[in-house]
Each structure stands twice: as C-alpha cells, then as structure tokens.
Design a protein around this motif. Sequence first.
Motif, PDB file in Angstrom:
ATOM      1  N   THR A 132      -3.716  -8.795  -0.013  1.00 19.78           N
ATOM      2  CA  THR A 132      -4.340  -9.941   0.639  1.00 19.78           C
ATOM      3  C   THR A 132      -5.854  -9.830   0.568  1.00 19.78           C
ATOM      4  O   THR A 132      -6.424  -8.775   0.277  1.00 19.78           O
ATOM      5  N   ASP A 133      -6.512 -10.945   0.854  1.00 20.94           N
ATOM      6  CA  ASP A 133      -7.972 -10.952   0.842  1.00 20.94           C
ATOM      7  C   ASP A 133      -8.539 -10.037   1.918  1.00 20.94           C
ATOM      8  O   ASP A 133      -9.585  -9.405   1.728  1.00 20.94           O
ATOM      9  N   ALA A 134      -7.853  -9.970   3.057  1.00 20.83           N
ATOM     10  CA  ALA A 134      -8.331  -9.095   4.128  1.00 20.83           C
ATOM     11  C   ALA A 134      -8.245  -7.624   3.717  1.00 20.83           C
ATOM     12  O   ALA A 134      -9.165  -6.831   3.968  1.00 20.83           O
ATOM     13  N   GLN A 135      -7.138  -7.225   3.066  1.00 21.23           N
ATOM     14  CA  GLN A 135      -7.002  -5.844   2.606  1.00 21.23           C
ATOM     15  C   GLN A 135      -8.030  -5.506   1.531  1.00 21.23           C
ATOM     16  O   GLN A 135      -8.595  -4.412   1.522  1.00 21.23           O
ATOM     17  N   ARG A 136      -8.260  -6.450   0.637  1.00 19.91           N
ATOM     18  CA  ARG A 136      -9.261  -6.206  -0.403  1.00 19.91           C
ATOM     19  C   ARG A 136     -10.655  -6.110   0.197  1.00 19.91           C
ATOM     20  O   ARG A 136     -11.480  -5.295  -0.231  1.00 19.91           O
ATOM     21  N   ARG A 138     -11.440  -5.065   3.245  1.00 21.20           N
ATOM     22  CA  ARG A 138     -11.577  -3.770   3.917  1.00 21.20           C
ATOM     23  C   ARG A 138     -11.750  -2.642   2.917  1.00 21.20           C
ATOM     24  O   ARG A 138     -12.517  -1.697   3.149  1.00 21.20           O
ATOM     25  N   ALA A 139     -11.006  -2.714   1.803  1.00 21.45           N
ATOM     26  CA  ALA A 139     -11.134  -1.674   0.781  1.00 21.45           C
ATOM     27  C   ALA A 139     -12.522  -1.668   0.149  1.00 21.45           C
ATOM     28  O   ALA A 139     -13.033  -0.615  -0.233  1.00 21.45           O
ATOM     29  N   GLU A 140     -13.137  -2.827   0.040  1.00 21.60           N
ATOM     30  CA  GLU A 140     -14.472  -2.920  -0.540  1.00 21.60           C
ATOM     31  C   GLU A 140     -15.581  -2.770   0.486  1.00 21.60           C
ATOM     32  O   GLU A 140     -16.760  -2.843   0.129  1.00 21.60           O
TER      33      GLU A 140
END
Length: 380
Positions: A132-136, A138-140
């Motif tokens: 998801t955009d939220a996971q991406r 947070r990862a970035e």
Amino acid sequence: MTNQPYGYGAYEPYPQQGQGQGQQQGQQQAWPGQAGSAGQVGPPGYGDPYADQQYTQQWQGQTWETQMQPPVAAPAEETSYLPPVQSPAQPPAPSPAQAPGYAEPAAPSGGAGNGGGPEYGPATLAGNTRVTDAQRARAEGRSPIIEPGMQPAALTALLGLLLAGGAALGTYGLLVPLVLLQAVTAAGWFRLNGMWPARQGIALGFLGAVVADAALLVSDGSPGAILGALGVWVLLSLVLQLRSHADPDERMYGLMATVAAAALAIAAGGYLAADADAVTVGAVAVAVAVVVRALPLPTALSVVVAPAAAAGAGFAVGGVAGLDAASGALVGAGAAVCALIGHRVASYDYPSRFVHFTAGVALPLAAAAPAVYVLGRMAV
C-alpha cells in the motif's frame, strides 16, 4: 504292465556316444546362452519349445542381471523442460486462436499450477503492487498523511453554511442538515478504520444519533440527553459485540469502532443543545478554517492562519448574529481548533477518496460541536 514311467519313453541313464553328441548339439542350439555346458541334456522325448527360433532369435552376452545395480541419475539438463525449437525454414505453427472452429477455454477459478491458490500478476519494475501507499511511505521515511484537499473542504464549508442557516431559521431548520452530518459521520468513521461495508455498525451509530436528537428535542436541549444516549449506546454496542462469533481481536476492534462512531455522531447533536447564535458563528468559522487549511500553503503556516481566519470570521459574524465581537471571535477560534483536529484525523494513513468525501467532510464539523456548545454557553 511295464516298468517305464507314465508318459515318457525308455530312459537310458548312459546314452551312447553318438546319441549323446546329437543331443548335446541340439541342446546347444536350443539354449545358445548355455552352449558348451555338458551334463544338462534333457531326457529323450522331451520336445524343445525354442527349436524353431534358433535361427531368428539371437542373444548377445548375458540375458539378465543377477545383481541389483544402483540407478543412474540423468543430468538436470536432460530432464529440464525446453521449449521446442523450430527451424527457420519451417513456418511457425498457428496459434489456437487462428485455428478454425476455436473457442477459447474459460479461465480457471484458481491459480494455474498452484492448486487453486492466489493468482499473482506479472512482474513489474515498480516493485510489489500489493504494498500500500502507506507502507511504501513508511519504508521510505515519508509521512503517511494525505490531506483531503479543496473539494472535501468545499463540501464541509457548504454543510457548515447549511447548519448556520438552519440555526438562524430555528430548531427544526437545523435538524435537517444535522441529521445529514450525523449519517456521514458514522459512515466516514467506519470507512476511515478500513471497515467497509459495516452496515450494522453504521446503522447502530446513526440510530444512536437520531435517538439523541429526539431526546434533545423532548428535553428542550438538555445536555443530559446526550450523555444518557451515549451511555446507553456504549452498553448496547458492548452487548452486541459479546454476542458475536468473531475472533476476540476482531470483536474488540469492532467494539471500539462502533463506540467511536456512535460517540461522534451523538456528539454532533450538541448543535441542537447549543445556543442558536453560537451555532451560526461556529459553523461559519469551521467553514472558513477548513477552506484556508486546504489552500496550497506550508503546513505550519496554514495551521496558524486557519484559526486566525476563523476567529476573524467569528468576530464579524458574532456582531450580526447577536453575540458580541469578542465572544464571536472566541467561539470561532475554539471551533476552528477542534475542526482542524478532525481534519487531521481524516488525513491519516493514506485514506481513499471515499474517506475524504465522508470522514474528511464530516469530522471537522462533528468535532467542533462540543466546543460550540461549551463556548456558546460561556458567551451567553
């Protein structure tokens, strides 16, 4: 009676030399694999079943293995699947779709070759499409926040103006836009928490808001009606979740979402209990604050400018609505601060467009209702 065995000719244990050589030669012809082995000549009169095959069947070497040999493993290159290679001179084979009379087979319901498991899309250069955009984000290392934008802010402003106009008309004029606000609040909270469709929870929260409105109308705007309806609906939500057959974690999550949705929808009924002039000032201030917050300004600057603009709007509207200018500015600033909190909540964790047009529209106005009630009572 004779002494010969039944079914056999005369038995001669010591055959003559010529006769023995003939039988030995016949035995060698009948059994090529055992040629030259003396002493294995059968009795006379016993027919050789393989005599007619001595010129057609040829055996080379040993006929079978008498010891178990270990299996020889073939190289991996010989057992691996390779697509057929066509020579350049041969034309390519026609595809099934080009063949006459072809009807294309239906796609299987499960994944091909994995026992009906989930299907996976083709490989992409952008990474895993299921992230998801939220996971991406947070990862970035980025903030997982997307603000609703100008269109939801415009709808919030429109609904706020309807509340202000309804309050100027009277209690029942305020009731119509208030019920719409409560319905969107309940639906938007469940969608914001990722629970959709949740018809039972949405209906339960909205029903609690309607009951609270009815109690406010009967009690002439007593705040005890809001507290009583909220307590009853918390107990009712608890009983319904305890009767659920879901997992304990899911029941707890559903209980918290239901209680929060009902609390927000019931708390929005505070506009009915508040002073009409305070409702007019507060609704206009929320409309101004949300629109200013949606302007393309730096976040820190817009957070400061939006309450200031709302206070100015309260100052201007307060004198017209019946409040003094200072009280109007106070009500406007307090309502704007609560509205910005609701706006922030609706922006969390990369919500969808539907969240922006439900929770993003309703939460600023619903969160501002308690401030309008309290500050309005203080101003009067």
